[in-house]
Every structure is written in structure tokens, then in C-alpha cells.
Design a protein around this motif. Sequence first.
Motif, mmCIF file in Angstrom:
data_model
loop_
_atom_site.group_PDB
_atom_site.id
_atom_site.type_symbol
_atom_site.label_atom_id
_atom_site.label_comp_id
_atom_site.label_asym_id
_atom_site.label_seq_id
_atom_site.Cartn_x
_atom_site.Cartn_y
_atom_site.Cartn_z
ATOM 1 N N PHE A 188 -11.720 5.999 0.614
ATOM 2 C CA PHE A 188 -11.098 4.690 0.348
ATOM 3 C C PHE A 188 -12.123 3.569 0.509
ATOM 4 O O PHE A 188 -12.945 3.614 1.429
ATOM 5 N N LYS A 189 -12.045 2.557 -0.354
ATOM 6 C CA LYS A 189 -12.844 1.342 -0.165
ATOM 7 C C LYS A 189 -11.948 0.262 0.446
ATOM 8 O O LYS A 189 -12.386 -0.590 1.192
ATOM 9 N N ASN A 190 -10.658 0.330 0.044
ATOM 10 C CA ASN A 190 -9.684 -0.642 0.544
ATOM 11 C C ASN A 190 -8.565 0.082 1.272
ATOM 12 O O ASN A 190 -8.312 1.266 1.001
ATOM 13 N N CYS A 191 -7.902 -0.623 2.150
ATOM 14 C CA CYS A 191 -6.819 -0.023 2.929
ATOM 15 C C CYS A 191 -5.672 0.379 1.994
ATOM 16 O O CYS A 191 -5.144 -0.473 1.263
ATOM 17 N N PRO A 192 -5.279 1.670 1.974
ATOM 18 C CA PRO A 192 -4.199 2.086 1.077
ATOM 19 C C PRO A 192 -2.859 1.461 1.464
ATOM 20 O O PRO A 192 -1.940 1.418 0.643
ATOM 21 N N ASP A 193 -2.740 0.925 2.673
ATOM 22 C CA ASP A 193 -1.467 0.331 3.088
ATOM 23 C C ASP A 193 -1.364 -1.148 2.739
ATOM 24 O O ASP A 193 -0.379 -1.594 2.167
ATOM 25 N N CYS A 194 -2.426 -1.938 3.103
ATOM 26 C CA CYS A 194 -2.291 -3.384 2.879
ATOM 27 C C CYS A 194 -3.302 -3.924 1.873
ATOM 28 O O CYS A 194 -3.264 -5.098 1.534
ATOM 29 N N GLY A 195 -4.245 -3.081 1.414
ATOM 30 C CA GLY A 195 -5.170 -3.510 0.363
ATOM 31 C C GLY A 195 -6.426 -4.205 0.859
ATOM 32 O O GLY A 195 -7.339 -4.480 0.084
ATOM 33 N N GLY A 196 -6.498 -4.517 2.162
ATOM 34 C CA GLY A 196 -7.670 -5.213 2.713
ATOM 35 C C GLY A 196 -8.913 -4.319 2.647
ATOM 36 O O GLY A 196 -8.795 -3.097 2.703
ATOM 37 N N PRO A 197 -10.114 -4.918 2.526
ATOM 38 C CA PRO A 197 -11.331 -4.099 2.472
ATOM 39 C C PRO A 197 -11.590 -3.405 3.812
ATOM 40 O O PRO A 197 -11.432 -4.019 4.868
ATOM 41 N N LEU A 198 -11.960 -2.114 3.762
ATOM 42 C CA LEU A 198 -12.225 -1.374 4.996
ATOM 43 C C LEU A 198 -13.631 -1.699 5.483
ATOM 44 O O LEU A 198 -14.543 -1.901 4.682
ATOM 45 N N VAL A 199 -13.806 -1.764 6.806
ATOM 46 C CA VAL A 199 -15.129 -2.060 7.371
ATOM 47 C C VAL A 199 -15.452 -1.044 8.467
ATOM 48 O O VAL A 199 -14.576 -0.326 8.939
#
Length: 222
Positions: A143-154
Motif C-alpha cells: 500500500f502507498k495510501n491507507c486502505p481505510d482513510c486514504g491518507g499517505p502511509l509513512v
Amino acid sequence: MYVVLLGPPGSGKGTQGSIIAEQLRISHLSTGDLFREILQNPSHPLYPQVQVVDEGKLVSDDVVNLVVEDGIRKPEYRNGVIFDGYPRTIAQARALDCMLAAMDKKVDLVLDLDVTQDVLLFRILGRQVCPKCKKVFHERQGFKNCPDCGGPLVRRNDDNEETILQRLEEYRKKTAPLQEYYSKSKAVYIKLYIDDASKTAEDVNKEILELMKQNNVLYEVV
Ligand code: AMP
């Protein structure tokens, strides 16, 4: 119900903490998340004392106890709490006992996630988090973005090899003694041994619920 999650960094306390909180309809209180929020705000009065987080060292007992005491008085914590990353020292465990006793409560259950060092390093070095909803993922999930809320993962600032070794050492020296503290207490003590990196959070959660049932501490799961 008041639950303490024990386990070294990378053992899955954050992930299990948020799943179990929903299942038991209690609140998830992660001191690590609270400190990461403080670190986003340099004008926060506790900012200087919390900066040790980035070196993998523990924040002082006085500061942690203050933050937790402030937190658990809030109405949203009234139904019960799963403590993730707290207590981390015997002094904190004693302080928690006093805070709960003042509310006529006690620690009911301790979940000890006993994970081998190989699995811990695999998980921490691939860990990605969503700063918005605090969910935790692994880079192998792609995942590049959170599958739940769409925020970018860090990646967390303290998830690098040098800091990890420091955090594991802090755990062995200061937090591992809590295993004895709680196994002698009145709380139900459940230990889960995990030596397989391919085990998913759902697998671990199923095992936890099963052990809770066997120990008569599971009444209702949402
Ligand atoms: P965690 O998210 O639980 O891995 O915590 C991240 C970092 O926050 C730890 O390495 C410590 O620096 C700090 N921290 C979190 N909880 C505590 C605690 N109960 N006592 C002292 N330091 C803590």
C-alpha cells in the motif's frame, strides 16, 4: 474492562490494541501515539521532555503518568481502556494501579505478546503507519495510501535499525520485569508466543479471543 498490552516494539500492540478495543467496545490508549502527536507540535509544553522518543529512549515516568492520568479521566475512557505501550516500567505500573484504584477499578487482563527478535525486526523494518487513523501496515502489503482513510502511509522516525536496538534494550531492562509484576497480580495473565512472521493480525487476534474465552474474560465481542 481495563487491559494492559505487554510486548516489545513491533510485537503488534498497536494493531491488536485497535482491533480489540473495537471488539470489546473500550478505548484504545497508546502513549506512543500521544507522544508522536506532541512531537508534531514544538510549542507543546511537554515537547522538550518527549524528544527522547526519536532516540529510542523512554520518556520519564512522571511525564508519562501525567499524560495517562489526564487521558483516562476523559468521558470516552469511561467504558474501559486497552493500554498500549503503558505501563513500561514498574513505577508506571504502580502509578496505574493507584489511578485505577481511585476510580474503583483495576487492571483486569494482561495480554503479553511474546514475539521472537527475528519477527520483530522483520515487522519494524517494514512497518508503515497512517498518521491520520493510526492503522499499521507492512510494506509487503504494497500500500502507498491507507486502505481505510486514504491518507499517505509513512515510516516512523524511530523505526531505524540503530533506534530499534536501543528500544529492544529498553524493553528488556525496564519493561520485561512487568511480566513478573503482573503474573503475581490479580489480573488474568495471557501470554501468546509468536515466532512466525507470516502470521497475520487476524490470526493473532483469533488466538487472543480464544484464550480470553478459555480464561473466562470474554463476555461479548462486537
Ligand atoms: P510505541 O509507539 O509504544 O512503540 O512508543 C514509541 C516511543 O514512545 C517509545 O520508544 C518511547 O520513547 C515512548 N513511550 C511510549 N510509551 C511510553 C511509556 N509508557 N514510557 C516511556 N516512554 C514511552
